[in-house]
Design an enzyme around this catalytic site. Sequence first.
Site, PDB file in Angstrom:
ATOM      1  N   GLN A 115     -15.389  24.311  65.140  1.00  0.00           N
ATOM      2  CA  GLN A 115     -15.024  23.218  65.428  1.00  0.00           C
ATOM      3  C   GLN A 115     -14.939  22.439  63.951  1.00  0.00           C
ATOM      4  O   GLN A 115     -15.856  22.258  62.788  1.00  0.00           O
ATOM      5  CB  GLN A 115     -15.795  21.865  65.459  1.00  0.00           C
ATOM      6  CG  GLN A 115     -15.792  20.671  65.196  1.00  0.00           C
ATOM      7  CD  GLN A 115     -14.926  19.943  66.571  1.00  0.00           C
ATOM      8  OE1 GLN A 115     -14.950  19.882  67.722  1.00  0.00           O
ATOM      9  NE2 GLN A 115     -14.423  19.201  66.287  1.00  0.00           N
ATOM     10  N   PHE A 116     -13.461  23.122  63.402  1.00  0.00           N
ATOM     11  CA  PHE A 116     -13.096  23.340  61.744  1.00  0.00           C
ATOM     12  C   PHE A 116     -13.558  22.247  61.502  1.00  0.00           C
ATOM     13  O   PHE A 116     -13.516  21.931  59.650  1.00  0.00           O
ATOM     14  CB  PHE A 116     -12.008  24.511  61.419  1.00  0.00           C
ATOM     15  CG  PHE A 116     -11.297  23.892  61.618  1.00  0.00           C
ATOM     16  CD1 PHE A 116     -10.072  23.045  60.540  1.00  0.00           C
ATOM     17  CD2 PHE A 116     -10.338  23.376  63.007  1.00  0.00           C
ATOM     18  CE1 PHE A 116      -9.340  22.649  60.526  1.00  0.00           C
ATOM     19  CE2 PHE A 116      -8.971  23.303  63.275  1.00  0.00           C
ATOM     20  CZ  PHE A 116      -8.237  22.082  61.973  1.00  0.00           C
ATOM     21  N   THR A 117     -13.166  21.223  62.209  1.00  0.00           N
ATOM     22  CA  THR A 117     -12.660  20.296  61.570  1.00  0.00           C
ATOM     23  C   THR A 117     -14.263  19.602  60.745  1.00  0.00           C
ATOM     24  O   THR A 117     -14.387  18.139  60.390  1.00  0.00           O
ATOM     25  CB  THR A 117     -12.319  19.167  62.337  1.00  0.00           C
ATOM     26  OG1 THR A 117     -12.568  18.758  64.109  1.00  0.00           O
ATOM     27  CG2 THR A 117     -10.970  18.995  63.030  1.00  0.00           C
TER      28      THR A 117
END
Length: 145
Positions: free
Chosen positions: A78-80
């Site tokens: 989950q890079f966000t």
Amino acid sequence: MRTVIQRVAEARVSVGEEIVSGIGPGLCILLGIAVNDSEKDAEFLASKIGNLRIFADEQGKMNRSVRDIHGELLVISQFTLYGDCRKGNRPSFSAAAAPEPAKSLYDNFVQRLRHTELKVVTGEFRAHMKVALVNDGPVTLILET
């Protein structure tokens, strides 16, 4: 590294119309990797998560770990989690690691969790995923290094 950990009764992840993995009782772990993260960060978080006492004992107190209950783990990249929304209306992801080093650390983190002998399943790195879960409690924690 930054994680959002949710205690779940069940969780699953789909890519397109296909369910790629799922778990019963355990933890759904959203994992974000920052530019300067290292294998030490992966080692710390994997150990911490495996030993977090966030499951109820006989008295209803959070006194058991996912290991104690023989729970399962679902890890989703989950890079966000490194989206910076302080300026403007569009998040900046400059603090997030680039895909290649992030994938390496993601795999390292998953391998460390698998050494706990718990069932560990994952989503699909860099894919558009749909995550469905039943949050148990609800219990949601943020851990970071």
